[in-house]
Each structure stands twice: as structure tokens, then as C-alpha cells.
Design a protein around this motif. Structure first.
Motif, mmCIF file in Angstrom:
data_model
loop_
_atom_site.group_PDB
_atom_site.id
_atom_site.type_symbol
_atom_site.label_atom_id
_atom_site.label_comp_id
_atom_site.label_asym_id
_atom_site.label_seq_id
_atom_site.Cartn_x
_atom_site.Cartn_y
_atom_site.Cartn_z
ATOM 1 N N ASP A 64 89.802 11.693 21.393
ATOM 2 C CA ASP A 64 90.210 11.792 19.891
ATOM 3 C C ASP A 64 89.024 11.430 19.027
ATOM 4 O O ASP A 64 89.141 11.518 17.672
ATOM 5 C CB ASP A 64 91.221 10.712 19.401
ATOM 6 C CG ASP A 64 92.438 10.955 20.187
ATOM 7 O OD1 ASP A 64 92.938 12.004 20.688
ATOM 8 O OD2 ASP A 64 93.201 9.908 20.562
ATOM 9 N N VAL A 65 87.779 11.705 19.616
ATOM 10 C CA VAL A 65 86.481 11.559 18.779
ATOM 11 C C VAL A 65 85.592 12.725 19.017
ATOM 12 O O VAL A 65 85.175 13.600 18.388
ATOM 13 C CB VAL A 65 85.783 10.473 19.111
ATOM 14 C CG1 VAL A 65 84.395 10.335 18.335
ATOM 15 C CG2 VAL A 65 86.406 9.008 18.615
ATOM 16 N N GLY A 66 85.303 13.140 20.385
ATOM 17 C CA GLY A 66 84.345 14.082 20.766
ATOM 18 C C GLY A 66 83.433 13.475 21.620
ATOM 19 O O GLY A 66 83.237 12.302 21.937
ATOM 20 N N VAL A 67 82.326 14.416 21.579
ATOM 21 C CA VAL A 67 80.961 13.905 22.261
ATOM 22 C C VAL A 67 80.190 12.932 21.325
ATOM 23 O O VAL A 67 79.783 13.589 20.067
ATOM 24 C CB VAL A 67 79.999 15.235 22.659
ATOM 25 C CG1 VAL A 67 78.812 14.673 23.175
ATOM 26 C CG2 VAL A 67 80.928 16.046 23.840
ATOM 27 N N VAL A 68 79.773 11.870 21.781
ATOM 28 C CA VAL A 68 79.252 10.716 20.961
ATOM 29 C C VAL A 68 77.791 10.650 21.467
ATOM 30 O O VAL A 68 77.149 10.007 20.819
ATOM 31 C CB VAL A 68 80.004 9.475 20.728
ATOM 32 C CG1 VAL A 68 81.196 9.739 19.981
ATOM 33 C CG2 VAL A 68 80.087 8.647 21.912
ATOM 34 N N GLY A 69 77.475 11.110 22.587
ATOM 35 C CA GLY A 69 76.244 10.770 23.037
ATOM 36 C C GLY A 69 76.034 11.485 24.347
ATOM 37 O O GLY A 69 76.525 12.356 25.044
ATOM 38 N N ALA A 70 75.017 10.686 25.424
ATOM 39 C CA ALA A 70 74.795 11.324 26.686
ATOM 40 C C ALA A 70 74.213 10.091 27.605
ATOM 41 O O ALA A 70 73.435 9.431 27.239
ATOM 42 C CB ALA A 70 73.849 12.582 26.590
ATOM 43 N N VAL A 71 74.619 10.459 28.813
ATOM 44 C CA VAL A 71 74.030 9.587 30.126
ATOM 45 C C VAL A 71 73.327 10.437 30.796
ATOM 46 O O VAL A 71 73.559 11.574 31.222
ATOM 47 C CB VAL A 71 75.089 8.731 30.732
ATOM 48 C CG1 VAL A 71 76.194 9.579 31.260
ATOM 49 C CG2 VAL A 71 74.269 7.971 31.989
ATOM 50 N N THR A 72 71.745 10.239 31.180
ATOM 51 C CA THR A 72 71.196 10.999 31.627
ATOM 52 C C THR A 72 70.044 10.381 32.858
ATOM 53 O O THR A 72 69.628 9.086 32.289
ATOM 54 C CB THR A 72 70.001 11.605 30.683
ATOM 55 O OG1 THR A 72 70.685 12.201 29.467
ATOM 56 C CG2 THR A 72 69.089 12.746 31.080
ATOM 57 N N VAL A 73 70.080 11.164 33.810
ATOM 58 C CA VAL A 73 69.157 10.597 34.894
ATOM 59 C C VAL A 73 68.088 11.661 35.383
ATOM 60 O O VAL A 73 68.413 12.917 35.349
ATOM 61 C CB VAL A 73 70.170 10.468 36.265
ATOM 62 C CG1 VAL A 73 69.348 10.335 37.670
ATOM 63 C CG2 VAL A 73 70.932 9.051 35.921
ATOM 64 N N SER A 74 66.998 11.322 35.644
ATOM 65 C CA SER A 74 66.074 12.131 36.126
ATOM 66 C C SER A 74 65.126 11.585 37.185
ATOM 67 O O SER A 74 64.761 10.507 37.177
ATOM 68 C CB SER A 74 65.048 12.579 34.978
ATOM 69 O OG SER A 74 63.968 13.480 35.310
ATOM 70 N N GLY A 75 64.765 12.499 38.324
ATOM 71 C CA GLY A 75 63.920 12.040 39.324
ATOM 72 C C GLY A 75 64.103 12.662 40.579
ATOM 73 O O GLY A 75 63.443 12.464 41.523
ATOM 74 N N LEU A 76 65.480 13.132 40.840
ATOM 75 C CA LEU A 76 66.072 13.739 41.954
ATOM 76 C C LEU A 76 66.133 15.112 41.686
ATOM 77 O O LEU A 76 65.851 15.779 40.632
ATOM 78 C CB LEU A 76 67.260 13.317 42.444
ATOM 79 C CG LEU A 76 67.274 11.635 42.603
ATOM 80 C CD1 LEU A 76 68.675 11.086 42.582
ATOM 81 C CD2 LEU A 76 66.695 11.153 43.831
ATOM 82 N N PRO A 77 66.328 16.027 42.619
ATOM 83 C CA PRO A 77 66.762 17.431 42.425
ATOM 84 C C PRO A 77 67.778 17.584 41.460
ATOM 85 O O PRO A 77 68.867 16.565 41.627
ATOM 86 C CB PRO A 77 67.169 18.125 43.856
ATOM 87 C CG PRO A 77 66.218 17.181 44.773
ATOM 88 C CD PRO A 77 66.238 15.761 44.033
ATOM 89 N N GLN A 78 68.067 18.535 40.730
ATOM 90 C CA GLN A 78 68.992 18.553 39.605
ATOM 91 C C GLN A 78 70.371 18.427 39.839
ATOM 92 O O GLN A 78 71.156 17.556 39.136
ATOM 93 C CB GLN A 78 68.734 19.850 38.796
ATOM 94 C CG GLN A 78 69.163 21.029 39.464
ATOM 95 C CD GLN A 78 69.264 22.262 38.514
ATOM 96 O OE1 GLN A 78 69.752 22.042 37.319
ATOM 97 N NE2 GLN A 78 68.802 23.482 38.857
#
Length: 163
Positions: A132-146
Motif C-alpha cells: 500500500d506504499v510502493g517502492v521505498v528503497g533497495a537492497v543491493t549486493v555486489s561481488g558475485l556474478p550478477q
């Protein structure tokens, strides 16, 4: 998990598989404490696998969690920022955005008209979507193949939301 290629280890998920993940992985709320708990879960999963990743959680333009595990580099932080910007702009997982372009027979870099030094539609950033709000942010990981970055985030989100 539902059946489908996107849930078979090693198989590349389809756009439909990825869209189903986004519909399923929705929060009722997302607080600072939730960011800490989700980030800590990601660190635990990455440590178990000795994954050389950096982990980031943003909400409403504020960094709520960041960790850089052994083997990660400053380059991972640059990738995090580029992948997160895709989520913020499109409201969808960075891997899904890239998959949608590939499904049209092109690439994000060729067709988005966005600077690839600023935006990267590579797997590893997933929207934090609140009911009931929508997208408020993101969780992100980097270091492995996509695809592995994407799967690590999805696994952590699923575990967190199943608690």
C-alpha cells in the motif's frame, strides 16, 4: 518457491519468474531495525558461503546498512550505486530491468539512453516494496556474478519475510 526455470539452480530466470519474485517479496513495513536485521541476515549468508561481497540497504535516499566482507573492493560500492539507481528509476530489480531489455533483443546499455557509468541493469539490487506504499528503497549486493548477486538478495528477502 513456485516451479519454473527461475527457481532451478543454474537456470536463468525468465522475465515472468522475476516479476513473480517481485510480487511475492513485499513488506508490510520497513523500518531501520528491519534494515539492520535484513542486512545482518545477508552478511550471515555471505559469510557462510565465503562470498566476497559488499551489501547495501537504502530507504528514501538514506543508507541504512552497509557491510563490506573480505574480498570485496571499492569497485563493489560503485556497482552497488549503479545498480541501486536502476531500482530507484524503474521500481524493479536491476536484474529484471536488464532481462526486459534482453527479451526485446537489445541491451540496457544500447537502448536505455542512460549513462552506463551511472546506471547498471546487472543483477543484485532488489526493490524494497511496502504494501500500500510502493517502492521505498533497495537492497543491493555486489561481488558475485550478477545472477548469483540477485539470487543471494532474493534468498535473504524470502527468509526475512518468512520469519
Amino acid at each position: 518457491m513456485t516451479a519454473g526455470a527461475g527457481n532451478t539452480p543454474g537456470a536463468t530466470p525468465t522475465v515472468a519468474d522475476l516479476e513473480a519474485q517481485e510480487r511475492r517479496l513485499v513488506f508490510r513495513r520497513f523500518t531501520h531495525d528491519d534494515a539492520w536485521a535484513l542486512g545482518s541476515l545477508l552478511v550471515e549468508l555471505a559469510r557462510e558461503r565465503q562470498a566476497p561481497v559488499a551489501i547495501d540497504i537504502h530507504r528514501a535516499g538514506q543508507q541504512l546498512f552497509h557491510a563490506a566482507l573480505p574480498g570485496s573492493t571499492p569497485d563493489n560500492d560503485a556497482w552497488i550505486a549503479r545498480k541501486r539507481r536502476v531500482v530507484e528509476r524503474y521500481g524493479s530489480a536491476s536484474y529484471l530491468v536488464g532481462a526486459r531489455f534482453r527479451a526485446k533483443g537489445t541491451t540496457f546499455e544500447e537502448s536505455s539512453r542512460l549513462d552506463p557509468d551511472v546506471y547498471a541493469a546487472h543483477g543484485g539490487s532488489f526493490p524494497i516494496h511496502v504494501e500500500d506504499v510502493g517502492v521505498v528503497g533497495a537492497v543491493t549486493v555486489s561481488g558475485l556474478p550478477q545472477l548469483e548477486d540477485h539470487r543471494l538478495v532474493v534468498e535473504a528477502l524470502q527468509r526475512f519475510l518468512d520469519q
